[in-house]
Design an enzyme around this catalytic site. Structure first.
Site, PDB file in Angstrom:
ATOM      1  N   GLU B  74       0.734  -1.271  -0.085  1.00 53.10           N
ATOM      2  CA  GLU B  74       0.006   0.016  -0.122  1.00 53.10           C
ATOM      3  C   GLU B  74       0.831   1.201  -0.064  1.00 53.10           C
ATOM      4  O   GLU B  74       0.612   2.260  -0.756  1.00 53.10           O
ATOM      5  CB  GLU B  74      -1.089  -0.189   1.244  1.00 53.10           C
ATOM      6  N   HIS B 141     -10.322  -5.799   9.650  1.00 54.69           N
ATOM      7  CA  HIS B 141     -11.438  -5.477   8.439  1.00 54.69           C
ATOM      8  C   HIS B 141     -12.544  -4.710   8.887  1.00 54.69           C
ATOM      9  O   HIS B 141     -13.552  -4.866   8.050  1.00 54.69           O
ATOM     10  CB  HIS B 141     -11.559  -6.707   7.790  1.00 54.69           C
TER      11      HIS B 141
END
Lengths: 366, 340
Positions: B74, B141
């Protein structure tokens, strides 16, 4: 071999610059042994390299003197420029219109910035945190950036971040089919950072037109030795090494890497083997000696080039103190493209005592 | 190469109602058709179509140079997106889950957010992805990431609550010259009650402007994202007792439309802030102090907040339900304030 710098100094003391190198005496028919077999560069390139080299050398002296006199941070008193970084940058396609190559000059040297069109005054302004640099001194650090000229931050971003950014810029070149490439200077220590590997992995995967120069031997390099060649191989990218090489060889090697990059063959990693400072500048003297000995540049022209470089740095050094500092307006410049700077109500002009609540709302609302 | 848009990016053109997720897909598709500088980067967004299938079919239509499957890095690809933005492109970076934006925190806060100020020019890019709990995703998440970036000058943060806003705000974000963090609550992606027919025109919703989701007079609730729906449910329950709540949907968290909040507070005199993010350091604290500065004299009670508990998001369903703000939490706080 060119005359050692110490022997060649015959100039007067110049403010900020110290003793100036003038009247370089060329001895011997073809320069140093390490330069004898090189293929000459074109006259314009040779003159540019001579000028940039002299400029960097004088700038180095100027920065040190200014640091010693307190006009720049004392931490800059050992400021050094490795002339090979300048040669590497000059081998790229520099432009002034936002269409040339990009360069992240890295931590140590403004040489690549000079090669991409920065002036000595701009470099000094930046080091002095003056208010008129492209970054307007707002960060006061090493983030000198001018996208139109292709100078993408001098330093400041750490951990290989600039390899990521330049990889993305190179990806944009590739997407648009442009004849452009990106050059980034990193330190060997950066190769210990995950961010560098993320950027390099992406650049290798998409065959981005990127050249990464790993400067070895810098202060932050006290970590364990890294086999840069093996690292490059792990990403499937080309590897080159620059040591005590003649300018001509370095220039051609980088130009070749650039050609490979823009033709779609992907990145190249170049490791820059550290040299003692005097050896770095001796390479420049060798180069000057060769081009004069070959007749590419006359001694008179060489003197003119050196003098012009000295004048530019001298002018910059003398001018630095007259440059304005950043204004409050500059400090409050928007950080968003569409935001209006807000002056704290306690600092508005004319200063006033804390307003009572009934007027506080009016002050805040304006 | 197919030229016809797949159904999930063609709801509006077909005159059908779109889900929140389809509104996101439509915005991306239409912006990529409108402006060839717009391209996508992210993990599994191409061949796989994205973890939530937001970009399904995009690779076929726009090709691998504009729908780039990246390595799992990322920080690396967000940094690369910044470089591409420097060169005039308009990258949209997808985080599979916004929880994973943390490796890119360095480049977002140190490089991208400071670029304009440093003189390196604006970096127009969007980092978008799913946020929020309620799906039993556990701590990796389910997080809300807005406050990790709220304190960074130079960024904008958008957090829509419905398909219409999601599409219009995402288009605005892509066209904006500043970097935008765009949060999409997973609980809204396919929520049936969120489906709506979107305007057929190329509409945008300006960043930095809140909207009044419900008009009222006894209490102002300031909220955003999924909590707008929780607050509306609470308002419906309160209305049975004659309590009329005004709900301000912030839509953009940064810049914060504090004027909209102040106007409503001056009208109702009571302020309750509701967010799904955890309590300490949540946006409620910032809104409260701004209203203290701007509208103190209109306050007829304390400013209260209903938030998640200061804890990692639990994996157990029972614990997660306890952790998240509920409709009943909002009702309880609202009643307390109205009676204050």
């Amino acid at each position: 071999m060119g005359t050692p710098p110490g022997d060649a100094v015959n100039g007067a003391e110049i403010p900020g610059l110290g003793r100036r190198v003038t009247g370089l005496v060329i001895s011997g028919p073809a320069g140093s042994p390490r330069g004898r077999s090189v293929t000459p560069l074109g006259g314009r390139v040779a003159e540019d390299l001579l000028y940039l080299g002299f400029q960097g050398r004088f700038l180095e002296a100027s920065v040190r003197n200014l640091a010693g006199s307190g006009l720049l941070d004392t931490g800059l008193s050992d400021f050094g420029i490795d002339v090979r970084t300048t040669v590497i940058a000059r081998a790229m396609r520099c432009g002034q219109d936002g269409r040339g190559d990009l360069c992240h000059p890295g931590l140590r040297s403004p040489g690549p910035a000079l090669a991409f069109g920065a002036t000595p005054l701009e470099v000094l302004r930046h080091l002095a945190r003056k208010g008129t640099t492209p970054a307007s001194a707002r960060t006061g650090g090493w983030s000198w950036t001018d996208v139109r000229r292709g100078v993408m931050g001098w330093g400041g971003a750490r951990g290989g971040m600039m390899t990521q950014v330049l990889a993305g810029a190179a990806l944009a070149f590739k997407q648009r089919g442009e004849d452009r490439a990106a050059l980034v200077f990193e330190t060997r220590a950066t190769l210990q950072a995950g961010g560098w590997h993320e950027g390099m992995n992406l650049a290798g995967a998409v065959r981005a037109p990127l050249i990464v120069v790993v400067e070895d031997g810098l202060p932050s390099d006290s970590s364990e030795e890294t086999d840069v060649e093996a690292v490059a191989a792990s990403y499937g990218v080309a590897f080159e090494r620059v040591a005590e090489d003649a300018h001509e060889r370095v220039f051609r090697m980088v130009a070749s890497a650039r050609r490979r990059a823009v033709s779609g063959e992907g990145p190249t990693v170049i490791v820059l083997v550290p040299l003692a400072e005097e050896d770095s500048w001796a390479l420049h003297d060798d180069f000057a000696a060769r081009v004069v000995a070959r007749g590419d540049v006359t001694q008179s022209v060489l003197d003119d080039i050196e003098s012009a470089a000295a004048t530019a740095v001298d002018h910059a050094s003398g001018r630095l103190n007259k440059e304005p500092g950043p204004s409050a307006r500059d400090a409050l410049a928007p950080v968003l493209t569409d935001a209006v700077p807000v002056v704290p109500w306690t600092r508005r002009d004319p200063p006033s005592p804390a307003p009572p609540p009934s007027t506080q709302r009016a002050v805040d609302a304006d | 190469m197919p030229t016809e848009a797949p159904p999930h990016v063609n709801r509006t053109r077909a005159g059908e109602a779109a889900t929140f997720l389809e509104a996101i897909s439509e915005a991306l598709w239409e912006e990529m058709e409108r402006d060839e500088r717009v391209f996508l980067m992210g993990e599994d967004i191409g061949a796989y179509g994205g973890a939530f299938k937001v970009t399904r079919g995009f690779l076929d239509r726009f090709g691998p140079s504009r729908v780039i499957d990246t390595p799992i890095s990322e920080g690396g690809f967000t940094g690369a997106a910044a470089g591409a933005a420097h060169m005039g492109l308009r990258p949209v970076v997808e985080m599979q889950f916004m929880d994973f934006v943390s490796p890119a925190y360095d480049v977002l806060t140190n490089y991208i957010a400071t670029s304009l100020y440093r003189g390196a020019g604006p970096i127009p890019l969007v980092v978008r992805g799913p946020v929020g709990g309620g799906n039993r995703g556990g701590p990796f998440h389910s997080q809300n990431v807005e406050m990790a970036f709220f304190h960074t000058p130079g960024l904008k943060i958008v957090y829509p609550s419905n398909p219409r806003d999601a599409k219009g705000l995402l288009k605005s974000s892509i066209r904006d010259d500043d970097p935008v963090i765009f949060e999409e609550h997973k609980g809204l992606y396919r929520a049936p009650h969120c489906r709506e027919v979107l305007p057929p025109d190329d509409y945008v919703i300006p960043l930095g402007r809140a909207r009044t989701a419900l008009e009222g007079e006894h209490l102002t609730i300031v909220t955003y994202g999924l909590m707008v729906h929780r607050s509306l449910d609470a308002a419906a329950e309160l209305a049975r007792d004659g309590i009329r709540v005004e709900i301000i949907d912030l839509r953009t968290l940064l810049p914060l439309d504090e004027e909209a909040v102040a106007v409503s507070l001056r009208k109702t005199g009571k302020l309750l802030i509701v967010h799904e993010d955890t309590r300490t350091g949540g946006i409620a604290g910032e809104i409260a102090i701004r209203m203290n500065e701007r509208a103190f004299e209109w306050l007829d009670g304390p400013i209260l907040r209903v938030t998640a508990i200061d804890s990692p998001v639990p994996f157990s369903g029972e614990l997660e339900d306890y952790f998240l703000p509920s409709v009943q939490d909002v009702v309880t706080a609202a009643r307390y304030l109205v009676e204050y």
